[in-house]
Design an enzyme around this catalytic site. Structure first.
Site, PDB file in Angstrom:
ATOM      1  N   ASN A  45       0.842  -1.194   0.000  1.00  8.12           N
ATOM      2  CA  ASN A  45       0.000   0.000   0.000  1.00  8.12           C
ATOM      3  C   ASN A  45       0.876   1.243   0.000  1.00  8.12           C
ATOM      4  O   ASN A  45       1.953   1.278   0.611  1.00  8.12           O
ATOM      5  CB  ASN A  45      -0.996   0.005   1.168  1.00  8.12           C
ATOM      6  N   GLU A  47       0.278   5.204   0.676  1.00  7.58           N
ATOM      7  CA  GLU A  47      -0.656   6.230   1.138  1.00  7.58           C
ATOM      8  C   GLU A  47      -0.249   7.612   0.636  1.00  7.58           C
ATOM      9  O   GLU A  47       0.828   7.793   0.049  1.00  7.58           O
ATOM     10  CB  GLU A  47      -0.744   6.188   2.671  1.00  7.58           C
ATOM     11  N   CYS A  56      -4.053   0.657  -2.548  1.00  5.13           N
ATOM     12  CA  CYS A  56      -3.905  -0.571  -1.757  1.00  5.13           C
ATOM     13  C   CYS A  56      -2.821  -1.478  -2.349  1.00  5.13           C
ATOM     14  O   CYS A  56      -2.493  -1.399  -3.547  1.00  5.13           O
ATOM     15  CB  CYS A  56      -5.207  -1.345  -1.738  1.00  5.13           C
ATOM     16  N   GLU A  58      -2.936  -4.687  -3.032  1.00  2.00           N
ATOM     17  CA  GLU A  58      -3.420  -5.596  -4.080  1.00  2.00           C
ATOM     18  C   GLU A  58      -3.457  -4.890  -5.424  1.00  2.00           C
ATOM     19  O   GLU A  58      -3.066  -5.435  -6.454  1.00  2.00           O
ATOM     20  CB  GLU A  58      -4.823  -6.112  -3.735  1.00  2.00           C
ATOM     21  N   CYS A  94     -10.137  -5.066   0.214  1.00  2.00           N
ATOM     22  CA  CYS A  94     -11.260  -4.128   0.237  1.00  2.00           C
ATOM     23  C   CYS A  94     -12.114  -4.326  -1.020  1.00  2.00           C
ATOM     24  O   CYS A  94     -11.725  -5.013  -1.979  1.00  2.00           O
ATOM     25  CB  CYS A  94     -10.759  -2.691   0.331  1.00  2.00           C
ATOM     26  N   CYS A  97     -10.509  -3.346  -4.395  1.00  2.00           N
ATOM     27  CA  CYS A  97      -9.498  -4.320  -4.855  1.00  2.00           C
ATOM     28  C   CYS A  97     -10.167  -5.597  -5.371  1.00  2.00           C
ATOM     29  O   CYS A  97      -9.703  -6.186  -6.348  1.00  2.00           O
ATOM     30  CB  CYS A  97      -8.513  -4.637  -3.734  1.00  2.00           C
TER      31      CYS A  97
END
Ligand code: THU
Length: 140
Positions: A45, A47, A56, A58, A94, A97
């Site tokens: 990830n 940010e 993210c 993934e 999530c 993803c």
């Protein structure tokens, strides 16, 4: 799925998590995506101070793979947990993803591995995580 490959994927996901850039949430995630040709592409990830620009782990892995010409995948391992915590979580992907994986993966065949260690993990299909999904075929 071959257990040696599962263990390898988990190891790569845990390693990729080391590169997580998560100064805002402190939640670090690594992912390892198994390509149909046997190659493994990792991601973490990333940010951003403008929170919505966060990517993210993934999706980082999927976007890296597609940008390198790979569009067929069979499995992903995900390793996530709070920075500095004694143990990892079972870090389920999530919703965004799941949908991004759906674009490139056959839901009933694609394997998602959420892991706390190489001996403590859960396996499910993308279809279990994203039933009745909308995908490329819907637009044909
Ligand atoms: N995160 C992931 O990397 N993958 C997921 O599927 C869920 C959330 C990251 C995004 C953000 O950097 C942090 O976890 C907290 O939401």
């Amino acid at each position: 799925m071959n257990e040696d490959i599962i263990i390898q994927l988990i190891g790569e996901a845990i390693q990729a998590r080391e590169n997580s850039y998560a100064p805002y949430s402190g939640y670090c995630v690594g992912a390892a995506l198994l390509c149909s040709d046997g190659g493994i592409i990792t991601g973490c990830n990333v940010e951003n101070a403008s929170y919505g620009a966060t990517n993210c782990a993934e999706r980082t892995a999927v976007f890296k793979a597609v940008s390198e010409g790979r569009k067929s995948f069979t499995a992903i391992a995900i390793a996530g947990g709070k920075e500095g915590a004694a143990e990892l979580d079972y870090a389920y992907p999530c919703g965004v993803c799941r949908q991004v994986l759906r674009e490139f993966c056959e839901p009933s065949a694609f394997i998602v591995i959420v892991c706390r260690s190489s001996t403590d993990y859960k396996i499910m299909t993308l279809e279990e995580l994203l039933p009745c999904s909308f995908g490329p075929d819907n637009l044909k």
